[in-house]
Motif scaffolding. Structure first.
Motif, PDB file in Angstrom:
ATOM      1  N   GLN A   2       0.830  -1.274   0.247  1.00 15.06           N
ATOM      2  CA  GLN A   2      -0.078  -0.037   0.041  1.00 15.06           C
ATOM      3  C   GLN A   2       0.843   1.277   0.142  1.00 15.06           C
ATOM      4  OE1 GLN A   2      -2.950  -0.304   3.408  1.00 15.06           O
ATOM      5  NE2 GLN A   2      -4.279  -1.179   1.996  1.00 15.06           N
ATOM      6  N   GLN A   4       0.314   5.467   0.439  1.00 13.59           N
ATOM      7  CA  GLN A   4      -0.857   6.435   0.883  1.00 13.59           C
ATOM      8  C   GLN A   4      -0.126   7.744   0.767  1.00 13.59           C
ATOM      9  OE1 GLN A   4      -4.110   5.681   2.100  1.00 13.59           O
ATOM     10  NE2 GLN A   4      -4.540   7.892   1.789  1.00 13.59           N
ATOM     11  N   TYR A  93       0.781  11.493  -7.488  1.00 11.96           N
ATOM     12  CA  TYR A  93       0.935  10.144  -7.246  1.00 11.96           C
ATOM     13  C   TYR A  93       2.387   9.949  -7.033  1.00 11.96           C
ATOM     14  CZ  TYR A  93      -3.681   9.928  -9.556  1.00 11.96           C
ATOM     15  OH  TYR A  93      -4.944  10.193 -10.220  1.00 11.96           O
ATOM     16  N   TRP A 114       1.366   1.999  -6.963  1.00 10.73           N
ATOM     17  CA  TRP A 114       0.884   3.329  -7.014  1.00 10.73           C
ATOM     18  C   TRP A 114       0.232   3.641  -5.693  1.00 10.73           C
ATOM     19  CZ3 TRP A 114       2.114   6.986 -10.603  1.00 10.73           C
ATOM     20  CH2 TRP A 114       2.990   6.353 -11.853  1.00 10.73           C
ATOM     21  N   GLY A 115       0.169   4.793  -5.328  1.00  5.77           N
ATOM     22  CA  GLY A 115      -0.687   5.388  -4.506  1.00  5.77           C
ATOM     23  C   GLY A 115      -1.883   6.045  -4.940  1.00  5.77           C
ATOM     24  N   GLN A 116      -2.836   6.402  -4.220  1.00  2.00           N
ATOM     25  CA  GLN A 116      -4.095   7.014  -4.738  1.00  2.00           C
ATOM     26  C   GLN A 116      -4.314   8.285  -5.478  1.00  2.00           C
ATOM     27  OE1 GLN A 116      -3.118   7.386  -1.866  1.00  2.00           O
ATOM     28  NE2 GLN A 116      -4.200   8.982  -1.029  1.00  2.00           N
TER      29      GLN A 116
END
Length: 124
Positions: A2, A4, A93, A114-116
């Protein structure tokens, strides 16, 4: 894995922001970390990257007013952008990959994770 991203917001031209990307589920110190951005109607573009040896790389558009850094103890990568301009407005990102090579740091398709994204809006 993850990623973030955080730290975006609305800022006046000339201001500064520090973006953060906290990661989990990966051996952070072994990864190349990148920042990309995407403005409405445009393709995702490279902003900056930092490798395992902490060498940093910047797009010409932000060179001289941005600093990328990493804290391996916190599994986090940062992007400081100063002297913000309206054209910096985009979703930012963070990305991670263990095997991306130097010549491909600027290519979005070189990164597996990739982050959001976090929105940065610069008002004139």
């Amino acid at each position: 894995v993850q990623l973030q991203a955080s730290g975006g917001g609305l800022v006046q031209a000339g201001g500064s922001l520090r973006l953060s990307c906290a990661t989990s589920g990966l051996s952070f110190s072994s990864y190349v970390m990148g920042w990309f951005r995407q403005a409405p109607g445009k393709e995702r573009e490279f902003v900056s990257a930092i490798n395992r040896g902490r060498s940093s790389f910047y797009a010409d558009s932000v060179k001289g007013r941005s600093t990328i850094s990493r804290d391996n103890a916190k599994n986090t990568v940062y992007l400081q952008i100063n002297s913000l301009k309206p054209e910096d407005t985009a979703v930012y990102y963070c990305a991670a990959d263990r095997q991306v090579i130097l010549s491909s740091y600027s290519r979005p398709d070189s990164y597996n994770y990739w982050g959001q994204g976090t929105q940065v809006t610069v008002s004139s």
